[in-house]
Design a protein around this motif. Structure first.
Motif, PDB file in Angstrom:
ATOM      1  N   LEU A  95     -10.678   6.030  -4.599  1.00  0.00           N
ATOM      2  CA  LEU A  95      -9.295   5.753  -4.968  1.00  0.00           C
ATOM      3  C   LEU A  95      -8.838   4.544  -4.166  1.00  0.00           C
ATOM      4  O   LEU A  95      -8.875   4.555  -2.934  1.00  0.00           O
ATOM      5  N   ILE A  96      -8.421   3.484  -4.847  1.00  0.00           N
ATOM      6  CA  ILE A  96      -7.935   2.263  -4.201  1.00  0.00           C
ATOM      7  C   ILE A  96      -6.414   2.310  -4.219  1.00  0.00           C
ATOM      8  O   ILE A  96      -5.794   2.449  -5.281  1.00  0.00           O
ATOM      9  N   PHE A  97      -5.790   2.174  -3.040  1.00  0.00           N
ATOM     10  CA  PHE A  97      -4.340   2.363  -2.964  1.00  0.00           C
ATOM     11  C   PHE A  97      -3.598   1.213  -2.295  1.00  0.00           C
ATOM     12  O   PHE A  97      -2.376   1.287  -2.094  1.00  0.00           O
ATOM     13  N   GLY A  98      -4.292   0.142  -1.970  1.00  0.00           N
ATOM     14  CA  GLY A  98      -3.630  -1.000  -1.361  1.00  0.00           C
ATOM     15  C   GLY A  98      -4.597  -2.144  -1.188  1.00  0.00           C
ATOM     16  O   GLY A  98      -5.800  -2.021  -1.462  1.00  0.00           O
ATOM     17  N   LEU A  99      -4.074  -3.281  -0.762  1.00  0.00           N
ATOM     18  CA  LEU A  99      -4.957  -4.430  -0.549  1.00  0.00           C
ATOM     19  C   LEU A  99      -4.428  -5.318   0.559  1.00  0.00           C
ATOM     20  O   LEU A  99      -3.251  -5.255   0.934  1.00  0.00           O
ATOM     21  N   LEU A 100      -5.314  -6.140   1.076  1.00  0.00           N
ATOM     22  CA  LEU A 100      -5.004  -7.158   2.080  1.00  0.00           C
ATOM     23  C   LEU A 100      -5.573  -8.477   1.588  1.00  0.00           C
ATOM     24  O   LEU A 100      -6.628  -8.509   0.962  1.00  0.00           O
ATOM     25  N   GLU A 101      -4.884  -9.564   1.862  1.00  0.00           N
ATOM     26  CA  GLU A 101      -5.377 -10.894   1.519  1.00  0.00           C
ATOM     27  C   GLU A 101      -5.341 -11.760   2.766  1.00  0.00           C
ATOM     28  O   GLU A 101      -4.326 -11.793   3.478  1.00  0.00           O
ATOM     29  N   ASP A 102      -6.426 -12.478   3.038  1.00  0.00           N
ATOM     30  CA  ASP A 102      -6.437 -13.356   4.204  1.00  0.00           C
ATOM     31  C   ASP A 102      -6.098 -14.792   3.804  1.00  0.00           C
ATOM     32  O   ASP A 102      -5.815 -15.087   2.635  1.00  0.00           O
ATOM     33  N   LEU A 156      -8.050  -1.243   0.144  1.00  0.00           N
ATOM     34  CA  LEU A 156      -7.934  -0.051   0.965  1.00  0.00           C
ATOM     35  C   LEU A 156      -8.326   1.143   0.109  1.00  0.00           C
ATOM     36  O   LEU A 156      -7.779   1.340  -0.981  1.00  0.00           O
ATOM     37  N   ALA A 157      -9.271   1.922   0.597  1.00  0.00           N
ATOM     38  CA  ALA A 157      -9.875   2.959  -0.238  1.00  0.00           C
ATOM     39  C   ALA A 157      -9.972   4.298   0.485  1.00  0.00           C
ATOM     40  O   ALA A 157     -10.141   4.359   1.701  1.00  0.00           O
ATOM     41  N   MET A 176       0.839  -1.182   0.000  1.00  0.00           N
ATOM     42  CA  MET A 176       0.000   0.000   0.000  1.00  0.00           C
ATOM     43  C   MET A 176       0.879   1.239   0.000  1.00  0.00           C
ATOM     44  O   MET A 176       2.059   1.188   0.343  1.00  0.00           O
ATOM     45  N   HIS A 177       0.301   2.352  -0.415  1.00  0.00           N
ATOM     46  CA  HIS A 177       0.956   3.647  -0.381  1.00  0.00           C
ATOM     47  C   HIS A 177       0.305   4.504   0.695  1.00  0.00           C
ATOM     48  O   HIS A 177      -0.800   4.228   1.147  1.00  0.00           O
ATOM     49  N   THR A 178       0.994   5.543   1.090  1.00  0.00           N
ATOM     50  CA  THR A 178       0.379   6.560   1.936  1.00  0.00           C
ATOM     51  C   THR A 178      -0.397   7.510   1.030  1.00  0.00           C
ATOM     52  O   THR A 178       0.168   8.090   0.103  1.00  0.00           O
ATOM     53  N   VAL A 179      -1.696   7.630   1.275  1.00  0.00           N
ATOM     54  CA  VAL A 179      -2.545   8.520   0.485  1.00  0.00           C
ATOM     55  C   VAL A 179      -3.203   9.510   1.436  1.00  0.00           C
ATOM     56  O   VAL A 179      -3.863   9.115   2.398  1.00  0.00           O
ATOM     57  N   TYR A 180      -3.015  10.777   1.168  1.00  0.00           N
ATOM     58  CA  TYR A 180      -3.557  11.811   2.031  1.00  0.00           C
ATOM     59  C   TYR A 180      -4.993  12.132   1.624  1.00  0.00           C
ATOM     60  O   TYR A 180      -5.305  12.216   0.441  1.00  0.00           O
ATOM     61  N   PRO A 181      -5.888  12.306   2.592  1.00  0.00           N
ATOM     62  CA  PRO A 181      -7.285  12.605   2.258  1.00  0.00           C
ATOM     63  C   PRO A 181      -7.439  13.986   1.663  1.00  0.00           C
ATOM     64  O   PRO A 181      -6.623  14.886   1.900  1.00  0.00           O
ATOM     65  N   HIS A 182      -8.471  14.153   0.866  1.00  0.00           N
ATOM     66  CA  HIS A 182      -8.810  15.454   0.280  1.00  0.00           C
ATOM     67  C   HIS A 182     -10.333  15.469   0.163  1.00  0.00           C
ATOM     68  O   HIS A 182     -10.891  14.747  -0.648  1.00  0.00           O
ATOM     69  N   LEU A 183     -10.982  16.256   0.981  1.00  0.00           N
ATOM     70  CA  LEU A 183     -12.441  16.258   1.013  1.00  0.00           C
ATOM     71  C   LEU A 183     -13.023  17.052  -0.152  1.00  0.00           C
ATOM     72  O   LEU A 183     -12.485  18.081  -0.563  1.00  0.00           O
ATOM     73  N   GLN A 184     -14.134  16.544  -0.673  1.00  0.00           N
ATOM     74  CA  GLN A 184     -14.790  17.196  -1.792  1.00  0.00           C
ATOM     75  C   GLN A 184     -15.624  18.375  -1.331  1.00  0.00           C
ATOM     76  O   GLN A 184     -15.967  18.503  -0.153  1.00  0.00           O
ATOM     77  N   ASP A 185     -15.969  19.235  -2.273  1.00  0.00           N
ATOM     78  CA  ASP A 185     -16.849  20.372  -2.021  1.00  0.00           C
ATOM     79  C   ASP A 185     -17.953  20.298  -3.061  1.00  0.00           C
ATOM     80  O   ASP A 185     -17.715  20.558  -4.239  1.00  0.00           O
TER      81      ASP A 185
END
Length: 200
Positions: free
Chosen positions: A120-127, A135-136, A1-10
Motif C-alpha cells: 500500500l503506497i500512501f505518500g511520496l517524497l521528491e528530492d 512511502l509504503a 502523506m496519510h497516517t496508515v496503521y500497520p496490519h500484519l498478515q497471517d
C-alpha cells in the motif's frame, strides 16, 4: 502523506492485510483478516488468502467498503506509463495498491514474480533531482518502506511467473497467468464522502 496503521498478515494474506490497513486508516471501517478471508473465499477469489488478481482485489474492496462510498479506477497501462497520473493522485490524497516482488527485507526486487507480494503506497517524497520516493506499508512488517518509484515500477513490471510451489490446487490462480492478472495493472479508488482517493 496519510497516517496508515500497520496490519500484519497471517499466511498468504498480504493483499487482504493492506485492505485492512486502508479500511482502518482511511475509511473508518474496522476490517479483520478473518472476515475478509471468508468474504473472498465466498466469492471464489482465494483459498488461503492469496490474491493473484487486481480485478478481484478491486471487486473485494467495492464489496466490503460499499460501492456508494468508494470509487475505484483500474489502470492497465503499467506503473511506468501511468507515473504522472499516480503521482498526481497521491498528491491529492490517493493511496495505491500495487503488486510487486518482495525481497528478504520487503523492498522491491526482481525475481520474475516468484516473490509476488502486495504493498500500500500512501505518500511520496521528491528530492532536488526530481527523484520520487514512495512511502509504503506491506503485511510482513510494522516498518514504513521508502522506495524509489523506478524500483517499484521495475518490480511490478517483472511479474511474469508464479512460484511453482503455488501452482497447485491450494491456491486460486485466475486464467491468464500472473503476467496478465498482476504485472501491468493498477487501480484507483476514491472515498466519495470525503474526496480522499485510494489506488490499487
Amino acid at each position: 502523506m496519510h497516517t496508515v496503521y500497520p496490519h500484519l498478515q497471517d499466511g498468504p494474506t498480504c493483499g487482504l492485510a493492506i485492505i485492512c490497513m486502508w479500511g482502518d486508516s482511511f475509511m473508518e471501517h474496522s476490517l479483520t483478516l478473518e472476515n475478509l478471508l471468508k468474504t473472498s473465499q465466498a466469492n471464489c477469489f482465494t483459498k488461503q488468502g492469496e490474491m493473484f488478481s487486481v480485478a478481484n482485489m478491486k471487486a473485494l474492496c467495492e464489496q466490503v467498503m460499499g460501492s456508494d462510498h468508494v470509487k475505484i479506477e483500474h489502470r492497465t497501462k503499467g506503473f511506468d506509463v501511468d507515473k504522472n497520473f499516480i503521482i498526481n493522485e497521491i498528491k491529492t490524497g490517493a493511496i495505491v495498491f500495487v503488486p510487486y516482488d518482495s525481497d528478504y527485507n520487503h523492498d522491491p526486487c526482481l525475481k520474475k514474480g516468484l516473490k509476488a507480494h502486495w504493498a500500500l503506497i500512501f505518500g511520496l517524497l521528491e528530492d532536488d533531482h526530481d527523484e520520487v520516493y514512495l512511502l509504503a506499508r506491506q503485511g510482513k512488517s510494522n516498518h514504513i518502506g521508502v522506495w524509489k518509484y523506478s524500483e517499484l515500477s521495475e518490480s511490478n513490471a517483472n511479474l511474469k511467473q508464479i512460484d511453482p510451489k503455488r501452482c497447485n490446487n491450494d491456491y486460486v490462480i485466475p486464467a491468464g497467468g500472473i503476467e496478465q492478472i498482476l504485472s501491468p495493472e493498477i487501480s484507483t479508488a476514491q472515498n466519495v464522502d470525503s474526496s480522499r482517493t485510494s489506488s490499487l
